[in-house]
Motif scaffolding. Structure first.
Motif, short mmCIF file in Angstrom:
data_model
loop_
_atom_site.label_atom_id
_atom_site.label_comp_id
_atom_site.label_asym_id
_atom_site.label_seq_id
_atom_site.Cartn_x
_atom_site.Cartn_y
_atom_site.Cartn_z
N ASP A 1 21.61 -6.39 7.44
CA ASP A 1 21.06 -6.05 6.14
C ASP A 1 21.76 -4.83 5.56
OD1 ASP A 1 19.03 -8.10 5.88
OD2 ASP A 1 18.07 -7.11 7.57
N THR A 2 22.26 -3.94 6.45
CA THR A 2 23.02 -2.76 6.03
C THR A 2 24.18 -2.58 7.00
OG1 THR A 2 21.86 -1.15 7.43
CG2 THR A 2 20.85 -1.66 5.29
N GLU A 3 25.13 -1.73 6.62
CA GLU A 3 26.27 -1.45 7.50
C GLU A 3 25.82 -0.83 8.81
OE1 GLU A 3 29.38 0.79 5.63
OE2 GLU A 3 29.74 -0.77 4.13
N ASN A 4 24.73 -0.10 8.79
CA ASN A 4 24.23 0.54 10.00
C ASN A 4 23.82 -0.48 11.07
OD1 ASN A 4 23.63 2.95 11.46
ND2 ASN A 4 21.45 2.60 11.07
N ASP A 5 23.55 -1.72 10.67
CA ASP A 5 23.20 -2.76 11.64
C ASP A 5 24.39 -3.10 12.55
OD1 ASP A 5 20.60 -2.94 10.69
OD2 ASP A 5 21.09 -4.55 9.28
N GLY A 6 25.58 -2.67 12.17
CA GLY A 6 26.76 -2.88 12.99
C GLY A 6 27.13 -1.68 13.84
N ASN A 7 26.21 -0.74 13.99
CA ASN A 7 26.45 0.46 14.79
C ASN A 7 26.17 0.14 16.26
OD1 ASN A 7 26.39 2.91 16.09
ND2 ASN A 7 25.13 3.94 14.56
N PHE A 8 27.23 -0.01 17.05
CA PHE A 8 27.09 -0.41 18.44
C PHE A 8 26.52 0.69 19.34
CE2 PHE A 8 29.43 -3.94 16.95
CZ PHE A 8 29.25 -4.95 17.87
N SER A 9 26.36 1.90 18.82
CA SER A 9 25.77 2.96 19.64
C SER A 9 24.25 2.99 19.52
CB SER A 9 26.36 4.32 19.27
OG SER A 9 26.04 4.65 17.94
N LYS A 10 23.70 2.17 18.59
CA LYS A 10 22.25 2.11 18.43
C LYS A 10 21.60 1.46 19.65
CE LYS A 10 20.77 0.10 14.83
NZ LYS A 10 20.44 -0.60 13.59
N LYS A 11 20.34 1.81 19.86
CA LYS A 11 19.57 1.20 20.94
C LYS A 11 19.40 -0.28 20.66
CE LYS A 11 15.28 1.56 23.48
NZ LYS A 11 13.99 2.20 23.65
N ARG A 12 19.56 -1.09 21.69
CA ARG A 12 19.41 -2.54 21.56
C ARG A 12 17.93 -2.91 21.52
NH1 ARG A 12 24.40 -5.27 22.30
NH2 ARG A 12 25.98 -3.68 22.07
N ILE A 13 17.64 -4.10 20.99
CA ILE A 13 16.25 -4.53 20.90
C ILE A 13 15.91 -5.44 22.08
CG2 ILE A 13 16.17 -4.31 18.39
CD1 ILE A 13 16.46 -7.31 18.18
N PHE A 14 14.63 -5.62 22.31
CA PHE A 14 14.16 -6.48 23.40
C PHE A 14 13.54 -7.74 22.82
CE2 PHE A 14 10.64 -8.09 25.93
CZ PHE A 14 11.28 -8.35 27.12
N LEU A 15 13.92 -8.88 23.40
CA LEU A 15 13.28 -10.16 23.08
C LEU A 15 12.79 -10.79 24.37
CD1 LEU A 15 15.76 -11.83 20.55
CD2 LEU A 15 13.55 -10.83 20.04
N SER A 16 11.64 -11.42 24.31
CA SER A 16 11.12 -12.12 25.48
C SER A 16 11.91 -13.42 25.69
CB SER A 16 9.64 -12.47 25.28
OG SER A 16 9.51 -13.44 24.26
N LYS A 17 11.81 -13.97 26.89
CA LYS A 17 12.46 -15.25 27.16
C LYS A 17 11.97 -16.31 26.19
CE LYS A 17 13.38 -14.50 32.05
NZ LYS A 17 13.16 -14.95 33.42
N LYS A 18 10.68 -16.30 25.92
CA LYS A 18 10.09 -17.27 24.99
C LYS A 18 10.74 -17.15 23.61
CE LYS A 18 5.75 -18.63 22.78
NZ LYS A 18 4.33 -18.37 22.66
N ASN A 19 10.92 -15.91 23.14
CA ASN A 19 11.54 -15.70 21.82
C ASN A 19 13.01 -16.12 21.81
OD1 ASN A 19 9.21 -14.82 20.57
ND2 ASN A 19 9.61 -12.67 20.98
N PHE A 20 13.71 -15.88 22.92
CA PHE A 20 15.11 -16.34 23.01
C PHE A 20 15.18 -17.86 22.93
CE2 PHE A 20 16.57 -12.23 24.99
CZ PHE A 20 17.64 -12.01 24.15
N VAL A 21 14.27 -18.53 23.62
CA VAL A 21 14.27 -20.00 23.63
C VAL A 21 13.98 -20.54 22.23
CG1 VAL A 21 13.04 -22.04 24.48
CG2 VAL A 21 13.70 -20.23 26.08
N ILE A 22 12.97 -19.98 21.57
CA ILE A 22 12.61 -20.43 20.22
C ILE A 22 13.77 -20.18 19.25
CG2 ILE A 22 11.11 -19.93 18.24
CD1 ILE A 22 8.87 -19.35 20.36
N LEU A 23 14.35 -18.99 19.32
CA LEU A 23 15.45 -18.64 18.43
C LEU A 23 16.67 -19.54 18.65
CD1 LEU A 23 16.65 -16.76 16.28
CD2 LEU A 23 17.27 -15.19 18.14
N SER A 24 17.04 -19.74 19.91
CA SER A 24 18.22 -20.57 20.18
C SER A 24 18.00 -22.00 19.69
CB SER A 24 18.60 -20.54 21.66
OG SER A 24 17.58 -21.06 22.48
#
Length: 136
Positions: A104-127
């Protein structure tokens, strides 16, 4: 084997390590990053191990970019965002890997930012949702 030389992507290609795969053809594989910067953060890799993207032949380079486009379009249809960012860094694993990141912004491409957590269930649904938008 030196940990730095370990190629986790080779293990994913050979199904020795699980990944949330969303697209695959004879030469390429796309799967969700398990430590995403944003929901939908996807890695695209060539199945042939090569360390530097510009060491690829022009044909292979254009082929992986075409594959990235197909995956990126599916991501745009699945994950609300302004655009899909494309990044090639390649320092973590000695194997070409392209990051496709919903942004949504250039800051979303900042690789030094903390990563987010997704549950296995959310990964399955998203994929599953992304796979529904992959067009051959």
């Amino acid at each position: 084997m030196n940990k730095k030389d370990h190629n986790i992507f080779k293990d994913i290609i050979e199904n020795k390590t699980f990944a949330y795969k969303i697209a695959e053809d004879f030469h390429h594989l796309a799967f969700l990053d398990i430590y995403p910067m944003k929901i939908g953060h996807t890695l695209v890799i060539p199945k042939k191990s090569i360390n530097n993207i510009f060491s690829m032949t022009e044909k292979r380079f254009l082929s992986i970019m075409s594959f990235c486009r197909k995956v990126g379009i599916a991501l745009e249809k699945t994950v609300p965002c302004n655009r899909i960012g494309i990044f090639v860094l390649g320092f973590e694993v000695p194997h070409v890997h392209i990051h496709l990141i919903p942004m949504d912004t250039e800051n979303d491409g900042n690789f030094s930012k903390k990563r987010i957590f997704l549950s296995k269930k959310n990964f399955v649904i998203l994929s599953k949702k992304i796979k529904e938008h992959i067009i051959d």
